[in-house]
Scaffold this motif. Sequence first.
Motif, PDB file in Angstrom:
ATOM      1  N   ALA A  24       0.833  -1.207   0.000  1.00  0.00           N
ATOM      2  CA  ALA A  24       0.000   0.000   0.000  1.00  0.00           C
ATOM      3  C   ALA A  24       0.867   1.257   0.000  1.00  0.00           C
ATOM      4  N   GLU A  25       1.902   1.245   0.819  1.00  0.00           N
ATOM      5  CA  GLU A  25       2.776   2.421   0.901  1.00  0.00           C
ATOM      6  C   GLU A  25       3.558   2.640  -0.392  1.00  0.00           C
ATOM      7  N   LYS A  26       4.059   1.553  -0.965  1.00  0.00           N
ATOM      8  CA  LYS A  26       4.822   1.697  -2.211  1.00  0.00           C
ATOM      9  C   LYS A  26       3.928   2.114  -3.380  1.00  0.00           C
ATOM     10  N   LEU A  27       2.665   1.719  -3.345  1.00  0.00           N
ATOM     11  CA  LEU A  27       1.733   2.125  -4.405  1.00  0.00           C
ATOM     12  C   LEU A  27       1.353   3.597  -4.297  1.00  0.00           C
ATOM     13  N   THR A  28       1.183   4.074  -3.073  1.00  0.00           N
ATOM     14  CA  THR A  28       0.620   5.412  -2.869  1.00  0.00           C
ATOM     15  C   THR A  28       1.622   6.454  -2.396  1.00  0.00           C
ATOM     16  N   GLY A  29       2.776   6.013  -1.889  1.00  0.00           N
ATOM     17  CA  GLY A  29       3.740   6.950  -1.359  1.00  0.00           C
ATOM     18  C   GLY A  29       3.447   7.389   0.063  1.00  0.00           C
ATOM     19  N   ARG A  30       2.491   6.728   0.703  1.00  0.00           N
ATOM     20  CA  ARG A  30       2.159   7.056   2.094  1.00  0.00           C
ATOM     21  C   ARG A  30       1.613   5.818   2.785  1.00  0.00           C
ATOM     22  N   GLU A  31       1.547   5.875   4.116  1.00  0.00           N
ATOM     23  CA  GLU A  31       1.014   4.749   4.870  1.00  0.00           C
ATOM     24  C   GLU A  31      -0.487   4.617   4.650  1.00  0.00           C
ATOM     25  N   SER A  32      -0.992   3.414   4.852  1.00  0.00           N
ATOM     26  CA  SER A  32      -2.440   3.198   4.742  1.00  0.00           C
ATOM     27  C   SER A  32      -3.149   3.932   5.872  1.00  0.00           C
ATOM     28  N   ASP A  33      -4.409   4.280   5.629  1.00  0.00           N
ATOM     29  CA  ASP A  33      -5.211   4.974   6.636  1.00  0.00           C
ATOM     30  C   ASP A  33      -5.719   4.017   7.700  1.00  0.00           C
ATOM     31  N   GLN A  34      -5.963   2.776   7.293  1.00  0.00           N
ATOM     32  CA  GLN A  34      -6.533   1.813   8.229  1.00  0.00           C
ATOM     33  C   GLN A  34      -6.125   0.407   7.822  1.00  0.00           C
ATOM     34  N   THR A  35      -5.925  -0.443   8.826  1.00  0.00           N
ATOM     35  CA  THR A  35      -5.680  -1.858   8.593  1.00  0.00           C
ATOM     36  C   THR A  35      -6.774  -2.645   9.297  1.00  0.00           C
ATOM     37  N   PRO A 129      -7.379  -3.269 -11.308  1.00  0.00           N
ATOM     38  CA  PRO A 129      -6.676  -2.883 -12.535  1.00  0.00           C
ATOM     39  C   PRO A 129      -5.338  -3.571 -12.757  1.00  0.00           C
ATOM     40  N   THR A 130      -4.819  -4.262 -11.739  1.00  0.00           N
ATOM     41  CA  THR A 130      -3.502  -4.887 -11.855  1.00  0.00           C
ATOM     42  C   THR A 130      -3.651  -6.404 -11.861  1.00  0.00           C
ATOM     43  N   ARG A 131      -2.582  -7.083 -12.226  1.00  0.00           N
ATOM     44  CA  ARG A 131      -2.586  -8.525 -12.041  1.00  0.00           C
ATOM     45  C   ARG A 131      -2.414  -8.799 -10.553  1.00  0.00           C
ATOM     46  N   GLY A 132      -2.896  -9.932 -10.114  1.00  0.00           N
ATOM     47  CA  GLY A 132      -2.717 -10.303  -8.720  1.00  0.00           C
ATOM     48  C   GLY A 132      -1.247 -10.434  -8.394  1.00  0.00           C
ATOM     49  N   LEU A 133      -0.885 -10.022  -7.191  1.00  0.00           N
ATOM     50  CA  LEU A 133       0.521 -10.028  -6.785  1.00  0.00           C
ATOM     51  C   LEU A 133       0.785 -11.181  -5.826  1.00  0.00           C
ATOM     52  N   PHE A 134       1.803 -11.962  -6.129  1.00  0.00           N
ATOM     53  CA  PHE A 134       2.266 -13.030  -5.253  1.00  0.00           C
ATOM     54  C   PHE A 134       3.699 -12.719  -4.857  1.00  0.00           C
ATOM     55  N   LEU A 135       3.973 -12.770  -3.551  1.00  0.00           N
ATOM     56  CA  LEU A 135       5.325 -12.546  -3.057  1.00  0.00           C
ATOM     57  C   LEU A 135       5.749 -13.711  -2.177  1.00  0.00           C
ATOM     58  N   LEU A 136       7.001 -14.064  -2.258  1.00  0.00           N
ATOM     59  CA  LEU A 136       7.541 -15.074  -1.351  1.00  0.00           C
ATOM     60  C   LEU A 136       7.614 -14.464   0.041  1.00  0.00           C
ATOM     61  N   GLU A 139      11.046 -13.171   1.279  1.00  0.00           N
ATOM     62  CA  GLU A 139      11.790 -12.058   0.672  1.00  0.00           C
ATOM     63  C   GLU A 139      10.917 -10.866   0.287  1.00  0.00           C
ATOM     64  N   TYR A 140       9.741 -10.734   0.868  1.00  0.00           N
ATOM     65  CA  TYR A 140       8.851  -9.655   0.454  1.00  0.00           C
ATOM     66  C   TYR A 140       9.411  -8.260   0.736  1.00  0.00           C
ATOM     67  N   THR A 141      10.267  -8.110   1.745  1.00  0.00           N
ATOM     68  CA  THR A 141      10.785  -6.782   2.091  1.00  0.00           C
ATOM     69  C   THR A 141      11.757  -6.234   1.062  1.00  0.00           C
ATOM     70  N   ALA A 142      12.410  -7.110   0.338  1.00  0.00           N
ATOM     71  CA  ALA A 142      13.369  -6.685  -0.682  1.00  0.00           C
ATOM     72  C   ALA A 142      13.129  -7.495  -1.950  1.00  0.00           C
ATOM     73  N   SER A 143      11.892  -7.510  -2.392  1.00  0.00           N
ATOM     74  CA  SER A 143      11.502  -8.383  -3.491  1.00  0.00           C
ATOM     75  C   SER A 143      11.677  -7.715  -4.853  1.00  0.00           C
ATOM     76  N   LEU A 146       8.254  -7.594  -6.489  1.00  0.00           N
ATOM     77  CA  LEU A 146       7.438  -6.443  -6.093  1.00  0.00           C
ATOM     78  C   LEU A 146       7.837  -5.209  -6.886  1.00  0.00           C
ATOM     79  N   GLU A 147       9.113  -4.963  -7.015  1.00  0.00           N
ATOM     80  CA  GLU A 147       9.566  -3.774  -7.751  1.00  0.00           C
ATOM     81  C   GLU A 147       9.139  -3.830  -9.217  1.00  0.00           C
ATOM     82  N   LYS A 148       9.232  -5.013  -9.834  1.00  0.00           N
ATOM     83  CA  LYS A 148       8.782  -5.161 -11.230  1.00  0.00           C
ATOM     84  C   LYS A 148       7.278  -4.935 -11.328  1.00  0.00           C
ATOM     85  N   TRP A 149       6.518  -5.501 -10.393  1.00  0.00           N
ATOM     86  CA  TRP A 149       5.065  -5.351 -10.386  1.00  0.00           C
ATOM     87  C   TRP A 149       4.675  -3.882 -10.224  1.00  0.00           C
ATOM     88  N   LEU A 150       5.359  -3.166  -9.342  1.00  0.00           N
ATOM     89  CA  LEU A 150       5.048  -1.753  -9.092  1.00  0.00           C
ATOM     90  C   LEU A 150       5.200  -0.893 -10.344  1.00  0.00           C
TER      91      LEU A 150
END
Length: 170
Positions: A24-35, A129-136, A139-143, A146-150
Amino acid sequence: MSVVVLVGNPRPRSRTHDAARLVAEKLTGRESDQTVELADLGAALFDPGHPEVAAAATAVQEASLLVVASPTYKASYTGLLKLFLDGLGSGSLAGVTAVPLLLGAHRRHSLAAELLLKPVLVELGATVPTRGLFLLDSEYTASEELEKWLTSARPQVAASLGATSVPATS
C-alpha cells in the motif's frame, strides 16, 4: 483518498500484515489509513451484524484503494478471508480499487492471487486494474518481483483511482 489494508492471516501482525502495508505504501507513497486485521475479529466473523465486523465491512466498502492480503493456504487464500468476503454483498465493493496480494513459501503458488482472489474481488464489484501479486514470504521486504510489479501497477492503480473520482455522465 482512503487507503485500507485487509489482512486475512489467522495470525495477527504477521508477515502478511507487514507485506500488505508495504505494498500500500509503495503504491501510494504514504502509509495506509486503516488496517483491518481479520484475526482480531475471531469468532465475531460468523455474525456479519456484529458491530466490529460491520465496522470492518464499512471500512473496506468505503476505501478508495483496498489491498487484500492473505497467506497462501492449500494453494488458495485463507478461510478467514473467505468468511469475511462472503459476508459482503454482491457489488458491495463498487467504486473500490482493489489489489489482491498473496504471500507464500514457494513460487508454485504464484498464480493463486490472479486465479482465485482477484475473481472474488471482481464479483464483489471492485475494480482490479492490476494482475494479482504473489510474493515469497521469505523475501517480500526486498523483493525484485514487487519492484517489477510496481512499475506497471502504479500507473494502473492511479488511472483507476482517477476514474473512480470522475462523476458519471448522463
